[in-house]
Design a protein around this motif. Structure first.
Motif, short mmCIF file in Angstrom:
data_model
loop_
_atom_site.label_atom_id
_atom_site.label_comp_id
_atom_site.label_asym_id
_atom_site.label_seq_id
_atom_site.Cartn_x
_atom_site.Cartn_y
_atom_site.Cartn_z
N SER A 233 0.83 -1.20 0.00
CA SER A 233 0.00 0.00 0.00
C SER A 233 0.87 1.26 0.00
CB SER A 233 -0.93 0.00 1.21
OG SER A 233 -1.64 1.21 1.29
N GLN A 234 1.93 1.26 0.80
CA GLN A 234 2.84 2.41 0.85
C GLN A 234 3.56 2.60 -0.49
OE1 GLN A 234 5.28 1.44 4.22
NE2 GLN A 234 3.90 2.46 5.67
N ILE A 235 3.91 1.50 -1.15
CA ILE A 235 4.55 1.59 -2.46
C ILE A 235 3.58 2.22 -3.45
CG2 ILE A 235 5.43 0.26 -4.43
CD1 ILE A 235 6.52 -1.78 -2.36
N GLU A 236 2.34 1.75 -3.46
CA GLU A 236 1.35 2.27 -4.40
C GLU A 236 1.05 3.75 -4.15
OE1 GLU A 236 -2.25 0.02 -4.77
OE2 GLU A 236 -1.25 -1.62 -5.82
N LYS B 150 10.15 3.47 -1.41
CA LYS B 150 10.84 3.05 -2.63
C LYS B 150 11.25 1.59 -2.46
CE LYS B 150 14.53 4.03 -5.85
NZ LYS B 150 15.54 4.96 -6.30
N PRO B 151 10.66 0.72 -3.27
CA PRO B 151 10.97 -0.70 -3.14
C PRO B 151 12.33 -1.04 -3.73
CG PRO B 151 9.43 -0.37 -4.92
CD PRO B 151 9.64 0.97 -4.28
N SER B 152 12.91 -2.11 -3.24
CA SER B 152 14.19 -2.58 -3.77
C SER B 152 13.94 -3.26 -5.12
CB SER B 152 14.80 -3.60 -2.80
OG SER B 152 14.01 -4.78 -2.77
N ALA B 153 15.03 -3.54 -5.83
CA ALA B 153 14.93 -4.23 -7.11
C ALA B 153 14.30 -5.61 -6.93
CB ALA B 153 16.31 -4.36 -7.75
N GLU B 154 14.62 -6.27 -5.83
CA GLU B 154 14.06 -7.60 -5.57
C GLU B 154 12.55 -7.54 -5.37
OE1 GLU B 154 16.72 -6.34 -3.80
OE2 GLU B 154 18.27 -7.50 -4.81
N ILE B 155 12.08 -6.53 -4.65
CA ILE B 155 10.65 -6.38 -4.42
C ILE B 155 9.96 -6.04 -5.74
CG2 ILE B 155 8.87 -4.99 -3.28
CD1 ILE B 155 10.31 -6.92 -1.37
N LEU B 156 10.57 -5.16 -6.54
CA LEU B 156 9.99 -4.82 -7.84
C LEU B 156 9.90 -6.06 -8.73
CD1 LEU B 156 11.69 -1.41 -8.62
CD2 LEU B 156 9.28 -1.81 -8.06
N GLN B 157 10.91 -6.89 -8.68
CA GLN B 157 10.91 -8.11 -9.48
C GLN B 157 9.77 -9.03 -9.03
OE1 GLN B 157 14.50 -10.47 -9.34
NE2 GLN B 157 14.00 -11.48 -11.26
N ALA B 158 9.57 -9.15 -7.73
CA ALA B 158 8.49 -9.99 -7.21
C ALA B 158 7.12 -9.44 -7.60
CB ALA B 158 8.60 -10.10 -5.68
N ILE B 159 6.98 -8.11 -7.55
CA ILE B 159 5.71 -7.49 -7.95
C ILE B 159 5.47 -7.71 -9.44
CG2 ILE B 159 4.54 -5.26 -8.26
CD1 ILE B 159 5.90 -4.37 -5.60
N ALA B 160 6.52 -7.51 -10.25
CA ALA B 160 6.39 -7.70 -11.69
C ALA B 160 5.99 -9.13 -12.02
CB ALA B 160 7.70 -7.34 -12.40
N LYS B 161 6.62 -10.08 -11.34
CA LYS B 161 6.30 -11.50 -11.58
C LYS B 161 4.85 -11.77 -11.21
CE LYS B 161 7.82 -16.18 -10.53
NZ LYS B 161 8.72 -17.02 -9.77
N ALA B 162 4.40 -11.24 -10.08
CA ALA B 162 3.02 -11.45 -9.64
C ALA B 162 2.02 -10.81 -10.60
CB ALA B 162 2.83 -10.89 -8.23
N LEU B 163 2.39 -9.68 -11.19
CA LEU B 163 1.51 -8.98 -12.14
C LEU B 163 1.66 -9.50 -13.57
CD1 LEU B 163 1.94 -5.30 -10.91
CD2 LEU B 163 -0.15 -6.69 -10.78
N GLU B 164 2.67 -10.36 -13.77
CA GLU B 164 2.98 -10.90 -15.09
C GLU B 164 3.30 -9.78 -16.08
OE1 GLU B 164 -0.19 -13.57 -16.24
OE2 GLU B 164 0.19 -14.88 -14.54
N ILE B 165 4.17 -8.86 -15.63
CA ILE B 165 4.65 -7.78 -16.48
C ILE B 165 6.17 -7.78 -16.43
CG2 ILE B 165 2.59 -6.34 -16.17
CD1 ILE B 165 4.20 -4.63 -14.19
N SER B 166 6.78 -6.97 -17.27
CA SER B 166 8.23 -6.88 -17.35
C SER B 166 8.80 -6.19 -16.11
CB SER B 166 8.62 -6.09 -18.61
OG SER B 166 9.94 -5.65 -18.54
N SER B 167 9.77 -6.83 -15.47
CA SER B 167 10.42 -6.19 -14.33
C SER B 167 11.24 -5.00 -14.80
CB SER B 167 11.27 -7.19 -13.55
OG SER B 167 12.18 -7.84 -14.38
N GLU B 168 11.74 -5.06 -16.04
CA GLU B 168 12.52 -3.94 -16.58
C GLU B 168 11.69 -2.65 -16.58
OE1 GLU B 168 14.81 -2.54 -20.68
OE2 GLU B 168 14.13 -4.61 -20.49
N THR B 169 10.41 -2.77 -16.91
CA THR B 169 9.53 -1.60 -16.91
C THR B 169 9.46 -0.98 -15.52
OG1 THR B 169 8.19 -2.58 -18.66
CG2 THR B 169 7.18 -0.80 -17.40
N LEU B 170 9.33 -1.81 -14.50
CA LEU B 170 9.28 -1.28 -13.13
C LEU B 170 10.62 -0.69 -12.72
CD1 LEU B 170 7.11 -3.90 -11.19
CD2 LEU B 170 6.42 -1.74 -12.24
N TYR B 171 11.73 -1.31 -13.15
CA TYR B 171 13.05 -0.78 -12.83
C TYR B 171 13.23 0.62 -13.43
CZ TYR B 171 14.46 -5.58 -11.54
OH TYR B 171 14.55 -6.82 -10.96
#
Length: 167
Positions: A55-58, A63-84
């Motif tokens: 909720s705080q990220i949204e 600011k989430p770490s790269a690892e958290i962004l990767q986990a969010i991207a995987k869960a959303l089935e989107i590119s982690s590169e976009t979030l990075y």
């Protein structure tokens, strides 16, 4: 009023920076979550983070770490590169191939197939841009632009012909 109370009061009155990179990242994640029809709780579970943290990220507060962004991207089935890129971890690619250029260069596609794919891609882009609009502005826009741009004739023209080959 105590010094602490004055500090808190003055901080509360300071205007927040709107559309900060963190708020844009959070808004993007929220948009992707809503598009995927996931609740905040469900996405948090899928990504392996706590509900309050997501909720705080949204909201652009953390600011989430790269690892958290990767986990969010995987869960959303989107590119982690976009979030990075949106988080400022990576820089956006300059002059990278865009979808239309890649489709136009594909040697395995016929011209009608290329045209149909490009029209579909443009249609999906328009739809995504409309979904990003504020809800009040969106109402009438969805009536004007659907997933249109590709009709049955264009799809039929893109299909390989079923004529028998000459032997």
């Amino acid at each position: 009023m105590s010094d602490e109370a004055e500090r808190v009061a003055s901080t509360a009155e300071e205007p927040r920076e709107h559309n900060s990179p963190l708020e844009e990242l959070g808004g993007y994640i929220r948009h992707q979550r809503e598009s995927a029809r996931l609740s905040l709780r469900k996405l948090a579970t899928l990504a392996g983070v706590s509900n309050p943290y997501l909720s705080q990220i949204e909201r652009g507060l953390r600011k989430p770490s790269a690892e958290i962004l990767q986990a969010i991207a995987k869960a959303l089935e989107i590119s982690s590169e976009t979030l990075y890129v949106k988080a400022g971890i990576l820089e956006e690619r300059e002059g990278g191939d865009d979808v239309e250029q890649v489709v136009q260069r594909d040697p395995y596609l016929t011209d009608p197939q290329r045209q149909a794919l490009v029209e579909m891609y443009r249609s999906f882009r328009r739809l995504s841009e409309l979904q990003a609009e504020p809800r009040s502005r969106r109402r009438g826009l969805f009536d004007v632009v659907g997933t249109g741009g590709v009709d049955d004739a264009a799809i039929r023209a893109a299909l390989p012909s079923e004529e028998p080959e000459d032997s």
